[in-house]
Design a protein around this motif. Structure first.
Motif, mmCIF file in Angstrom:
data_model
loop_
_atom_site.group_PDB
_atom_site.id
_atom_site.type_symbol
_atom_site.label_atom_id
_atom_site.label_comp_id
_atom_site.label_asym_id
_atom_site.label_seq_id
_atom_site.Cartn_x
_atom_site.Cartn_y
_atom_site.Cartn_z
ATOM 1 N N TYR A 6 0.814 -1.216 0.000
ATOM 2 C CA TYR A 6 0.000 0.000 0.000
ATOM 3 C C TYR A 6 0.855 1.277 0.000
ATOM 4 O O TYR A 6 0.482 2.299 0.578
ATOM 5 C CB TYR A 6 -0.949 0.025 1.205
ATOM 6 N N LYS A 48 -10.838 5.675 1.986
ATOM 7 C CA LYS A 48 -10.640 4.894 3.215
ATOM 8 C C LYS A 48 -11.977 4.592 3.880
ATOM 9 O O LYS A 48 -12.225 3.465 4.330
ATOM 10 C CB LYS A 48 -9.723 5.661 4.160
ATOM 11 N N ALA A 57 -8.229 -1.068 4.534
ATOM 12 C CA ALA A 57 -7.911 0.241 3.961
ATOM 13 C C ALA A 57 -6.431 0.335 3.678
ATOM 14 O O ALA A 57 -5.606 -0.113 4.468
ATOM 15 C CB ALA A 57 -8.329 1.355 4.918
ATOM 16 N N GLU A 58 -6.088 0.940 2.529
ATOM 17 C CA GLU A 58 -4.673 1.107 2.180
ATOM 18 C C GLU A 58 -4.039 2.163 3.075
ATOM 19 O O GLU A 58 -4.660 3.136 3.421
ATOM 20 C CB GLU A 58 -4.548 1.533 0.709
#
Length: 522
Positions: free
Chosen positions: A450, A511, A521-522
Motif C-alpha cells: 500500500y 478509506k 484500507a490502504e
C-alpha cells in the motif's frame, strides 16, 4: 473506420504494447515533466517570490549596456545577447564562439553580466561557456531543474537528448499504432466508460483518453524527437556533409549571418530607439535582442518578439546597428523566407503550446497530464494481463511507484530548493534533492504494501506545506505579493493548496468506503 485483418491487429497490439512497455517508465517521466514544464517560467517566478522588475525589455538600457561594454574585452564584442531573467533582472552576455569540449561542439564563450535594469548596477559577473553559465544561478535552479529533467532526464550531453529523442519516437510509434487499432475512432471519442469491473473500467478509460490524445501525441512525439535529435545528431551531420566539418560556416548559413570582411569602430545607434521601433513594427515588446559586431561599422541588431494575439509564431526583426534603420523581418532559419523556415518556426509553438498565451498553455498542461495517464494506464493494463508471472508483478509495482513517486519526488525537490537557495547552494541541492528523494521512494514503493496510498498522502501534505515553506524562505507573504501585483506567486500557492486538499480528501473518502465495505484500507 479502419479495416484491419485479425493477424495484423495482433501485430499492431504487440507493437503498441511493447513500444510503451520497454521504455514506458521513462516516457511517463518525460511526458509528466513536460506537462509541468509548460509553466516552468511561472514556477520560476513563484520560487523566487515574484518578479522584481518588468519581465519585458521596457526600461531605458542603452546607457547601462554601453557602460559595462567598456569593461569587457573587445574579444567578446563579437556578439551581445540581452534578455530579462526570471526575476526581471537584465542579463547581458558579451561573447565569441569557441569549441566546448564538454559538449563536443561550438559554444558561446564570454562574459555574462547581471544588471539592475533601472539603476544599471552590476550585480554579478561570470566568464565561461554559455551552457555552463546558465547552470550557475541558484535563484532559477528549480525552473532549470524541471526543464532539464524533461529535456534530457538529467543525463549528460549528448546521451540525455538522444534518449529523449528515442522516447519521442516511441511515443510516435505508440500513437500511430493506436490510431490504426481504433476501428471506430469517432465512436470511441464519445464512448462512456463502463462500470462493470475495475479492469474493464481502466481499459475503457485508457481507450477513451488515448483516443482523445492521439493527435496531440503524434504532434508532441514528432516535435519532441526533432528537438532532441537536432543538436546532437542533425547539426553535426549537416556540418560534416554540407560544410566539410566547418560548424561556424554552417551556423552563419542557417541563421543568415556572415563575418564582415572589415569593420572599424563606430558608436552605433541607440539601443532604446531600436527597441521602440521594433515594438512598433512587430506589435509586441521584444523579449530578447542580439547585437553582432558591437560598436563597429558592421553592427547589426536582431530583436526577438513573442507572437501577437491571434498569431501562431513571433517575429525576428533586423536593424542596421549604426543608424538604427529597420532592415526587415528575418526568417527563423536561413536568409530568405522558405517552406523549411516556416515549418521550423512552427515546431516550437506546437511543442511548447505557447502560441495562444495562457489558454493554449493550460490546454497543453491538461493534454500532457492526459497523455501521462494514458501511458500509466496502458502499462498497468499490459501488466495485469501477465500478473501471474512474478517478474511482471514486480514491474507492476514499479509502475505504481513511478506514477505517484515522480510527483512526490518533484515536490520534495522544491523543498530542497527553498531550504538552500538563500545560501547559494540551490544549483547543487535541487537536482541532488530529486536523486535523494528517488533513492528513498523507489525501494519504499517496491517493498512496502500500500505504498501508493502513502505516496498520495505525502504528496497532498507537501502541496499544503510548500506555500508555507516558500513564504518562510522567500519572505514574500500573500499580502505583500498581492500589494505588488505578484499574482503568479499567490496563484500557484492556491493551486498547490487546492491540489493538496483534493488528494487528501479523495484518500479519506476512499478509506471510509473501504471500511464501510469491510475491506482493509490502504
Amino acid at each position: 473506420m479502419v479495416s484491419i485483418s485479425k493477424s495484423r491487429m495482433k501485430r499492431l497490439i504487440a507493437i503498441h504494447g511493447w513500444s510503451g512497455t520497454l521504455l514506458g517508465l521513462l516516457l511517463y517521466v518525460v511526458i509528466f515533466t513536460g506537462a509541468v514544464a509548460v509553466f516552468a517560467h511561472e514556477i520560476g517566478v513563484w520560487s523566487q517570490g515574484g518578479e522584481k522588475f518588468s519581465p519585458t525589455l521596457s526600461e531605458p538600457i542603452d546607457g547601462h549596456i554601453r557602460k559595462v561594454a567598456a569593461t569587457v574585452s573587445e574579444e567578446f564584442h563579437e556578439e551581445v545577447t540581452a534578455w530579462k531573467a526570471t526575476d526581471g533582472m537584465l542579463t547581458v552576455f558579451f561573447h565569441t564562439h569557441k569549441h566546448n569540449p564538454d559538449v563536443g561542439r561550438l559554444d558561446d564563450y564570454g562574459v555574462d553580466i547581471d544588471l539592475n535594469p533601472v539603476t544599471g548596477e552590476v550585480l554579478n559577473v561570470k566568464e565561461g561557456f554559455g551552457s555552463d553559465l546558465r547552470t550557475q544561478d541558484p535563484n532559477n535552479a528549480l525552473e532549470r531543474f524541471l526543464v532539464d529533467l524533461h529535456v534530457r532526464l538529467y543525463i549528460p550531453e549528448p546521451w540525455g537528448l538522444l534518449l529523449t529523442g528515442v522516447l519521442g519516437l516511441v511515443m510516435l510509434v505508440a500513437a500511430v499504432s493506436g490510431f490504426l487499432m481504433h476501428r471506430h475512432m469517432f465512436r470511441d471519442i464519445f464512448y462512456a466508460p463502463t462500470k462493470l469491473i475495475r479492469l474493464a473500467d481502466m481499459r475503457d478509460r485508457h481507450a477513451l483518453i488515448g483516443t482523445w490524445m492521439l493527435p496531440f501525441s503524434i504532434v508532441l512525439g514528432f516535435t519532441g524527437a526533432f528537438f532532441s535529435f537536432a543538436i546532437p545528431v542533425g547539426l553535426p551531420v549537416v556540418a560534416t556533409v554540407a560544410f566539410k566539418g566547418d560548424q561556424m560556416a554552417m551556423i552563419e548559413t542557417l541563421v543568415g549571418h556572415e563575418e564582415p570582411a572589415e569593420a572599424s569602430p563606430h558608436k552605433g545607434a541607440n539601443i532604446d530607439t531600436i527597441l521602440a521601433e521594433a515594438k512598433r513594427q512587430a506589435g509586441t515588446t521584444p523579449t530578447m535582442f542580439v547585437v553582432e559586431h558591437w560598436a563597429t561599422t558592421e553592427m547589426e541588431v536582431t530583436t526577438i518578439h513573442p507572437p501577437q494575439d491571434g498569431n501562431l509564431t513571433g517575429k525576428q526583426l533586423a536593424f542596421n546597428g549604426t543608424d538604427g534603420t529597420f532592415v526587415g523581418e528575418r526568417p527563423s532559419l536561413g536568409t530568405a523566407p522558405s517552406a523549411g523556415s516556416a515549418a521550423f518556426s512552427l515546431m516550437g509553438p506546437l511543442h511548447f503550446g505557447d502560441f495562444a498565451g495562457l489558454a493554449s498553455r493550460v490546454s497543453w498542461l491538461a493534454l500532457g497530464l492526459g497523455m501521462a495517464f494514458g501511458v500509466a494506464s496502458g502499462l498497468q493494463l499490459w501488466v495485469r494481463r501477465r500478473e501471474q508471472n512474478l517478474s511482471w508483478r514486480i514491474y507492476g509495482r514499479a509502475i505504481d511507484t513511478m506514477v505517484w513517486g515522480l510527483p512526490l519526488a518533484v515536490l520534495s525537490t522544491a523543498v530542497f530548493y527553498f531550504l538552500t537557495v538563500s545560501n547559494g547552494t540551490a544549483s547543487w541541492w535541487t537536482p541532488a534533492g530529486f536523486v535523494i528523494s528517488a533513492c528513498l521512494l523507489v525501494p519504499f514503493g517496491l517493498l512496502v504494501p500500500y505504498a501508493t496510498a502513502a505516496f498520495q498522502a505525502l504528496a497532498g501534505l507537501l502541496c499544503l506545506a510548500l506555500p508555507i515553506i516558500r513564504q518562510a524562505t522567500s519572505g514574500s507573504s500573500w499580502v505583500e505579493s498581492l500589494e505588488n501585483a505578484q499574482f503568479t506567486v499567490v496563484g500557484i500557492d492556491f493551486i498547490l493548496v487546492a491540489i493538496g486538499l483534493v488528494v487528501l480528501g479523495r484518500l479519506l473518502l476512499k478509506k471510509r468506503a473501504l471500511i464501510a465495505a469491510g475491506e482493509p484500507a490502504e
